[in-house]
Design a protein around this motif. Structure first.
Motif, short mmCIF file in Angstrom:
data_model
loop_
_atom_site.label_atom_id
_atom_site.label_comp_id
_atom_site.label_asym_id
_atom_site.label_seq_id
_atom_site.Cartn_x
_atom_site.Cartn_y
_atom_site.Cartn_z
N ASP A 149 40.35 18.69 11.46
CA ASP A 149 38.99 18.32 12.56
C ASP A 149 37.73 18.46 12.17
N SER A 150 36.81 17.71 12.78
CA SER A 150 35.47 17.86 12.48
C SER A 150 34.89 19.15 12.94
N GLY A 151 33.87 19.48 11.79
CA GLY A 151 33.22 20.81 12.18
C GLY A 151 33.78 22.07 11.77
N THR A 152 34.83 22.01 11.14
CA THR A 152 35.79 23.16 10.91
C THR A 152 35.32 23.90 9.22
N GLY A 153 34.52 22.94 8.78
CA GLY A 153 34.10 23.84 7.29
C GLY A 153 34.67 23.29 6.17
N LYS A 154 35.17 21.97 6.22
CA LYS A 154 35.65 21.44 4.98
C LYS A 154 34.68 21.06 3.85
N SER A 155 33.51 20.39 4.32
CA SER A 155 32.36 20.06 3.60
C SER A 155 31.72 21.35 3.04
N THR A 156 31.60 22.24 3.66
CA THR A 156 30.87 23.66 3.66
C THR A 156 31.61 24.38 2.54
N SER A 157 33.13 24.25 2.83
CA SER A 157 34.07 24.90 1.53
C SER A 157 33.84 24.33 0.07
N ARG B 108 31.18 24.55 13.44
CA ARG B 108 29.92 23.99 13.43
C ARG B 108 29.08 23.93 14.80
N THR B 109 29.78 24.15 15.76
CA THR B 109 29.47 24.47 17.30
C THR B 109 28.87 25.71 17.47
N ALA B 110 29.64 26.71 16.69
CA ALA B 110 29.26 28.08 16.59
C ALA B 110 28.19 28.33 15.69
N LYS C 17 29.56 28.63 27.60
CA LYS C 17 28.84 27.57 28.03
C LYS C 17 28.38 26.56 27.02
N TRP C 18 27.86 26.80 25.71
CA TRP C 18 27.38 26.12 24.71
C TRP C 18 28.56 25.24 24.35
N GLU C 19 29.71 25.54 23.95
CA GLU C 19 30.89 24.57 23.60
C GLU C 19 31.34 23.65 24.49
N LEU C 20 31.32 24.06 25.85
CA LEU C 20 31.63 23.02 26.87
C LEU C 20 30.89 21.74 26.97
N SER C 21 29.33 22.00 26.66
CA SER C 21 28.59 20.90 26.57
C SER C 21 28.26 20.16 25.35
N HIS C 22 28.63 20.96 24.23
CA HIS C 22 28.16 20.39 23.00
C HIS C 22 29.53 20.13 21.86
N GLY D 14 40.93 28.57 17.76
CA GLY D 14 41.32 29.06 19.47
C GLY D 14 39.96 29.38 19.79
N GLN D 15 40.09 29.58 20.96
CA GLN D 15 38.88 30.41 21.61
C GLN D 15 38.64 31.71 20.94
N LYS D 16 39.51 32.65 20.86
CA LYS D 16 39.33 33.70 20.11
C LYS D 16 38.74 33.75 18.95
N GLU D 17 39.33 32.90 18.03
CA GLU D 17 38.72 32.80 16.89
C GLU D 17 37.25 32.25 16.90
N TYR D 18 36.88 31.32 17.77
CA TYR D 18 35.63 30.94 17.91
C TYR D 18 34.79 31.88 18.24
N PHE D 19 35.19 32.89 19.11
CA PHE D 19 34.14 33.87 19.40
C PHE D 19 34.23 34.90 18.40
N ARG D 20 35.00 35.09 17.44
CA ARG D 20 34.86 35.80 16.44
C ARG D 20 33.83 35.17 15.31
N ILE D 21 34.17 33.96 15.15
CA ILE D 21 33.08 33.23 14.42
C ILE D 21 31.63 33.45 14.74
N VAL D 22 31.32 33.34 16.09
CA VAL D 22 30.11 33.29 16.87
C VAL D 22 29.49 34.67 16.58
N SER D 23 30.39 35.85 16.83
CA SER D 23 30.05 36.93 16.63
C SER D 23 29.64 37.48 15.08
N GLY D 24 30.35 36.78 14.14
CA GLY D 24 30.09 37.05 12.92
C GLY D 24 28.69 36.34 12.56
#
Length: 435
Positions: free
Chosen positions: A244-252, A421-423, A410-415, A380-390
């Motif tokens: 999926d896009s925005g998951t860190g492939k290019s960053t890696s 990447r969204t995080a 709220k942010w991810e629902l509209s972005h 998943g949402q739990k992992e997304y929140f962990r990324i945001v917190s980190g």
């Protein structure tokens, strides 16, 4: 100065319009009185301006003359410097010629410009030897090159008239980093040139490291293991990072280059329309003492595109085998890279589960050329929140987790939905609001 420059053997093949060659010619005319002083003053000012431009491009400071001479030493690709890159100096007759040139550079380092300033009525060289640069943001110059040049320049100043110490400083630099643009830069793009292709340094590549990418530990380990084997001279595979896009492939991929840069890893980014130049690119890098990743970002092909044939031929199956110092890393949102149509499947034998379509086999065979495939799927949402917190904690944002997660939701629902990447974009938004 002209008699010193004329003694250079290995390092004397620089263009006639190089600053050093022009200053040497000015000195000769001034000494022989074969040009008017007004003309020579104008020529001196022109070369001083060029030195200032180089200093601005690379963020040089203090003694610009020494910085410039050091820059020449570490960018001049000759039989000696190329032999020394990444392995250091060995015993050989070429060392005699190198020491001769280094003695000449020592004289240039200590060159007294006073007589020129007196004859021409200028103090510009005195200014250059005690220069105070205006502080500039990193993005305005190549900090990576600037730090290397200034550090080596200081070492060569300290060596004084000790040619052995001078020799050791330069060859140790070659051993550690290499020579020329490959020695000074991590990543490159290619551009058309009369000889085929030319390499253009990417001066300000993202400094991201693998630890900056939160999560995806299994994926990162597979990438690190393959790359470590590659830089250590063991067998390694081409790599396809898909998902999926925005998951860190290019960053890696960027991070892996930063991680292994000191061990001689370099990256060349190539776009799909440049695949026909792949053979020329490989021909220019196959005999260098670096390990090169040819990087293809967001790789995919529509059914009418045939550029993938160039890629297949280079990866495997061409007359000339791919050299051992080159690997191909690609990222893609598609698992199979090439778009399939239902027409490709018309002659698939369902009962045996086998592809009989030559067209389909040809398209699928491209993926099989990548020995390592790594899947980056959306968190998943739990992992997304962990990324945001980190990311938030790393950025110094003091919002408590409950409020942070609510806003992140709220942010991810509209972005664009959940992704790394969204995080990052959400955290950047918070930082902007704080500022």
């Amino acid at each position: 100065m002209d008699h010193i420059v004329s003694e250079l053997i290995l390092y004397g093949d620089m263009p006639q319009d190089a600053v050093l060659m022009q200053l040497s010619d000015i000195c000769r005319h001034l000494r022989e009185h074969t040009a008017s002083k007004d003309e020579l003053v104008m020529r001196v000012y022109k070369q001083v301006k060029r030195l200032l431009i180089i200093a601005t491009d690379y963020g040089f400071d203090k003694n610009l003359w020494h910085n410039y001479l050091t820059f020449l030493l570490i960018t001049n690709e000759n039989p000696f410097s190329i032999t020394c890159e990444k392995v250091g100096a060995g015993d050989g007759s070429v060392n005699h010629f190198a020491r001769n040139d280094f003695r000449a550079f020592q004289e240039l380092f200590a060159y007294d410009f006073t007589w020129i300033e007196r004859e021409l009525g200028t103090d510009c060289f005195s200014r250059l030897s005690d220069y105070r640069a205006i502080a500039k943001p990193e993005l305005m110059y190549n900090k990576n090159v600037s730090e290397k040049v200034q550090a080596l320049s200081a070492q060569l100043e300290a060596a004084g008239d000790d040619t052995d110490a001078f020799f050791d400083c330069v060859t140790e630099f070659y051993r550690r980093y290499g020579v020329g643009m490959f020695g000074l830069n991590k990543a490159f793009r290619i551009a058309p040139a009369p000889s085929g292709v030319a390499f253009r340094p990417i001066n300000n590549m993202d400094k991201v490291m693998l630890d900056d990418l939160i999560g995806y530990e299994i994926q990162k380990k597979k990438l690190v293991d393959n790359t470590r084997a590659f830089v250590e001279g063991r067998r390694a595979n081409n790599v396809l990072l898909f998902g999926d896009s925005g998951t860190g492939k290019s960053t890696s991929v960027k991070a892996i280059v930063n991680e292994f840069y000191e061990q001689g890893l370099r990256m060349i980014e190539i776009y799909k329309h440049q695949f026909q130049d792949l053979s020329n690119v490989i021909a220019q890098i196959k005999n260098r003492n670096y390990r090169f990743i040819i990087y293809m970002d967001d790789l995919s092909f529509e059914e009418f595109e045939v550029e993938y044939k160039f890629l297949k031929a280079v990866i495997e199956g061409g007359v000339e085998t791919r050299p051992e110092n080159v690997l191909i890393y690609a990222t893609s949102n598609r698992r199979h890279l090439i778009k399939e149509t239902w027409n490709d499947r018309d002659d698939v034998e369902i009962s045996q589960g086998m592809h009989r379509s030559d067209t389909m086999e040809e398209k699928l065979s491209l993926v099989n050329r990548f020995g390592v495939t790594i899947n980056y799927s959306k968190p998943g949402q739990k992992e997304y929140f962990r990324i945001v917190s980190g990311l938030a904690r790393r950025a110094g944002i003091a919002m408590d987790d409950e409020a942070l997660h609510a806003e992140a939701n709220k942010w991810e629902l509209s972005h664009g939905g959940i992704s790394g990447r969204t995080a990052q974009q959400f955290v950047d938004y918070l930082l902007g609001q704080e500022a």
